[in-house]
Design an enzyme around this catalytic site. Structure first.
Site, PDB file in Angstrom:
ATOM      1  N   ASN A  22       1.383  -1.323   0.100  1.00 29.99           N
ATOM      2  CA  ASN A  22       0.017   0.002  -0.160  1.00 29.99           C
ATOM      3  C   ASN A  22       0.742   1.075   0.121  1.00 29.99           C
ATOM      4  O   ASN A  22       1.574   2.144   1.260  1.00 29.99           O
ATOM      5  CB  ASN A  22      -1.317  -0.032   1.099  1.00 29.99           C
ATOM      6  CG  ASN A  22      -1.426   0.838   1.267  1.00 29.99           C
ATOM      7  OD1 ASN A  22      -2.105   2.175   0.518  1.00 29.99           O
ATOM      8  ND2 ASN A  22      -2.550   0.874   1.944  1.00 29.99           N
ATOM      9  N   ARG A 103      -2.603  -2.151  -3.445  1.00 28.97           N
ATOM     10  CA  ARG A 103      -3.956  -1.170  -3.424  1.00 28.97           C
ATOM     11  C   ARG A 103      -4.042  -0.095  -3.821  1.00 28.97           C
ATOM     12  O   ARG A 103      -2.946   0.469  -3.796  1.00 28.97           O
ATOM     13  CB  ARG A 103      -3.908  -0.594  -1.558  1.00 28.97           C
ATOM     14  CG  ARG A 103      -5.516   0.319  -1.757  1.00 28.97           C
ATOM     15  CD  ARG A 103      -4.868   0.368   0.039  1.00 28.97           C
ATOM     16  NE  ARG A 103      -6.795   1.398   0.462  1.00 28.97           N
ATOM     17  CZ  ARG A 103      -6.350   1.918   1.439  1.00 28.97           C
ATOM     18  NH1 ARG A 103      -5.721   2.704   1.989  1.00 28.97           N
ATOM     19  NH2 ARG A 103      -7.543   2.335   1.654  1.00 28.97           N
ATOM     20  N   HIS A 192     -13.081   2.717   0.489  1.00 32.81           N
ATOM     21  CA  HIS A 192     -12.826   1.074   1.369  1.00 32.81           C
ATOM     22  C   HIS A 192     -14.125   0.376   1.051  1.00 32.81           C
ATOM     23  O   HIS A 192     -14.145  -0.665   2.345  1.00 32.81           O
ATOM     24  CB  HIS A 192     -13.796   1.788   3.072  1.00 32.81           C
ATOM     25  CG  HIS A 192     -13.401   2.941   3.696  1.00 32.81           C
ATOM     26  ND1 HIS A 192     -13.251   3.888   4.158  1.00 32.81           N
ATOM     27  CD2 HIS A 192     -11.935   2.747   3.678  1.00 32.81           C
ATOM     28  CE1 HIS A 192     -12.454   4.664   4.628  1.00 32.81           C
ATOM     29  NE2 HIS A 192     -11.847   4.638   4.695  1.00 32.81           N
ATOM     30  N   ARG A 253     -11.269  14.953   8.274  1.00 31.64           N
ATOM     31  CA  ARG A 253     -12.288  15.184   7.323  1.00 31.64           C
ATOM     32  C   ARG A 253     -13.337  15.223   7.885  1.00 31.64           C
ATOM     33  O   ARG A 253     -14.189  14.491   8.400  1.00 31.64           O
ATOM     34  CB  ARG A 253     -12.246  13.851   5.775  1.00 31.64           C
ATOM     35  CG  ARG A 253     -10.705  13.603   5.347  1.00 31.64           C
ATOM     36  CD  ARG A 253     -10.950  12.116   4.474  1.00 31.64           C
ATOM     37  NE  ARG A 253     -10.074  11.607   4.991  1.00 31.64           N
ATOM     38  CZ  ARG A 253     -10.366   9.896   4.299  1.00 31.64           C
ATOM     39  NH1 ARG A 253     -11.118   9.999   3.568  1.00 31.64           N
ATOM     40  NH2 ARG A 253      -9.003   9.407   5.085  1.00 31.64           N
ATOM     41  N   GLU A 396      -7.775  -5.602   5.323  1.00 30.14           N
ATOM     42  CA  GLU A 396      -7.989  -5.423   4.326  1.00 30.14           C
ATOM     43  C   GLU A 396      -6.782  -6.135   3.719  1.00 30.14           C
ATOM     44  O   GLU A 396      -6.584  -6.526   2.456  1.00 30.14           O
ATOM     45  CB  GLU A 396      -7.771  -3.559   4.031  1.00 30.14           C
ATOM     46  CG  GLU A 396      -9.164  -3.271   3.930  1.00 30.14           C
ATOM     47  CD  GLU A 396      -8.797  -1.548   4.154  1.00 30.14           C
ATOM     48  OE1 GLU A 396      -8.440  -1.494   5.745  1.00 30.14           O
ATOM     49  OE2 GLU A 396      -9.724  -0.877   3.662  1.00 30.14           O
TER      50      GLU A 396
END
Ligand code: AMP
Length: 430
Positions: A22, A103, A192, A253, A396
């Protein structure tokens, strides 16, 4: 560095292992995963790439080795990582790495599932950079250096957006001039997705139910946060949109704001596009409300009587409940609501507040079952409810590893399917 070509069997099982990468703008996270058993064989992170002193932390067999040195670029970072695999272990050739899974944040409308990396796929990811300027170029750099350094294994890209390619048109469309929307790719993509797909699939397996029978709400609450409505294994709504900024309140965020806030700030506060980007992505959410983005700090401050932290908690929970209510209306019948990711797995206060008072809808959280952090799939609702509430840890990296295996199998590059806890089938028509 060269890794031997895949062999059909090894000490790690028929599938060998998958290196999951990633790559961010100044970091590379990696994990060597056994896709059958699901465990991380080794993992680590390269941070502060391009700064005076970078850091590499490599964890194997329960101990972490740290290197502090200048890391000029992603290639240099990955070379240090491969050196640590050689020096500290595990030996990558012996670990029989059958694929590298990458990813990638934005797959646009183009990528509806994982894809085997070739020059065409690289060019298409590059073309999506305007939709994810912070993420896709960084992901791509990681893919390119990994391909150079590990040329003998197939590389597979797994997209954060792919699971949401099934969003109905009504959920994916913003009500703006469709000429502008089409020209600039302005629609809701969702993010996601790897986590929402993994968790909704895991729920079905844990309950021994066919996923086609289940209507689910998944609440992925980490530093980034998103909700999804999944009908029969198919995503029908999600809270993130064109970018991972829309929706829930997150660590830093804002989630949803009136779009006129941006116009107002540009016109009246003299803020540039970059200023507003920074404000909404890095100086908002819990951080903007209370100065802290970690829920452990928020709770500590609430206990001290800090009114900003209390307000941050209240705003976070209010937004989350709004989405749960919306998804109840979208799904009609909800069989399972599942919490996952850092906050969802660990924070029993957030879980209890998110669903408090919903008994008239057949939803409740049992205080005893809910108490504490959950490392395993756990039901936290009482027995009488019509909707089961669960906590299911996301993974993940494992999901990416399994999608990488499914993709290379489909391409005829490698062997068998003998997983005890199988991955959802790769949906790739990319
Ligand atoms: P993630 O992005 O999934 O790694 O989640 C990271 C976030 O999870 C942190 O910023 C915290 O807000 C939250 N978190 C992690 N551990 C705990 C905990 N023990 N209690 C409450 N929140 C936690």
């Amino acid at each position: 560095m060269t890794i031997t070509q895949p062999r059909p069997h090894s000490a790690l099982g028929a599938h060998g292992s998958v290196l999951v990468v990633n790559s961010g703008s100044s970091s590379i996270k990696y994990q060597l995963v056994n896709p059958v058993g699901g465990e991380a064989i080794a993992s680590g992170i390269v941070e502060r790439i391009g700064e005076d002193v970078g850091t590499v932390k490599h964890t194997f067999a329960g101990s972490t080795t740290q290197r502090d040195e200048a890391i000029a670029d992603h290639g240099a970072g990955l070379r240090v990582v491969l050196g640590l695999f050689e020096e500290i272990g595990p030996d990558l050739a012996a670990a029989h790495v059958v694929a590298v899974g990458h990813r990638v944040v934005h797959g646009g409308s183009d990528f509806t599932g994982p894809a085997l990396v070739d020059d065409d796929v690289i060019a298409r990811i590059d073309a999506l950079a305007p939709l994810a300027p912070l993420h896709n170029p960084a992901n791509l750099t990681g893919i390119q250096v990994a391909r150079e350094l590990l040329p003998d294994v197939p590389h597979v890209v797994v997209f954060d957006t792919a699971f949401f390619h099934t969003l109905p048109d009504a959920a994916a469309t913003y009500a703006i001039d469709q000429g502008v929307a089409t020209t600039y790719g302005v629609r809701r993509y969702g993010f996601h997705g790897t986590s929402h797909e993994y968790v909704s699939g895991k729920v079905a397996r844990v309950l021994g139910r066919r996923i086609e029978e289940l209507n689910q709400i998944v609440l992925h609450l980490g530093n980034g946060a998103s909700a999804s409505a999944v009908r029969g294994g198919v995503a029908v709504e999600t809270s993130m949109g064109l970018t991972p900024l829309e929706g829930l309140v997150m660590g830093t965020r804002s989630g949803d704001v009136d779009p006129a806030v941006l116009i107002h700030l540009q016109r009246n506060a003299g803020m540039s596009v970059d200023d507003i980007d920074d404000l909404l992505n890095r100086r908002s959410g819990l951080k903007g409300l209370a100065g802290e983005n970690d829920f452990r700090e928020i709770h500590r401050l609430v206990e001290e009587g800090d009114p900003s932290a209390q307000r941050a908690l209240d705003v976070y929970i209010h937004r989350l409940r709004k989405y749960v209510g919306a998804y109840l209306a979208i799904l009609g019948r909800v069989d399972v609501i599942t919490f996952t990711a850092g906050v969802g797995e660990n924070d029993d206060v957030v879980r209890a507040l998110a669903l408090a008072g919903l008994e008239p809808f057949g939803i409740a959280v049992d205080p005893e079952r809910n108490a504490g952090r959950k490392k395993e799939p756990t039901t936290i609702s009482p027995d009488w409810t019509s909707t089961r509430v669960m906590v299911v840890p996301t993974n993940e990296e494992l999901a990416i590893a399994r999608q990488a295996i499914a993709t290379i199998e489909k391409a005829g590059l490698e062997g068998t399917s003998d997983e005890t806890d199988p991955a959802p089938a790769a949906t790739g028509h990319a």
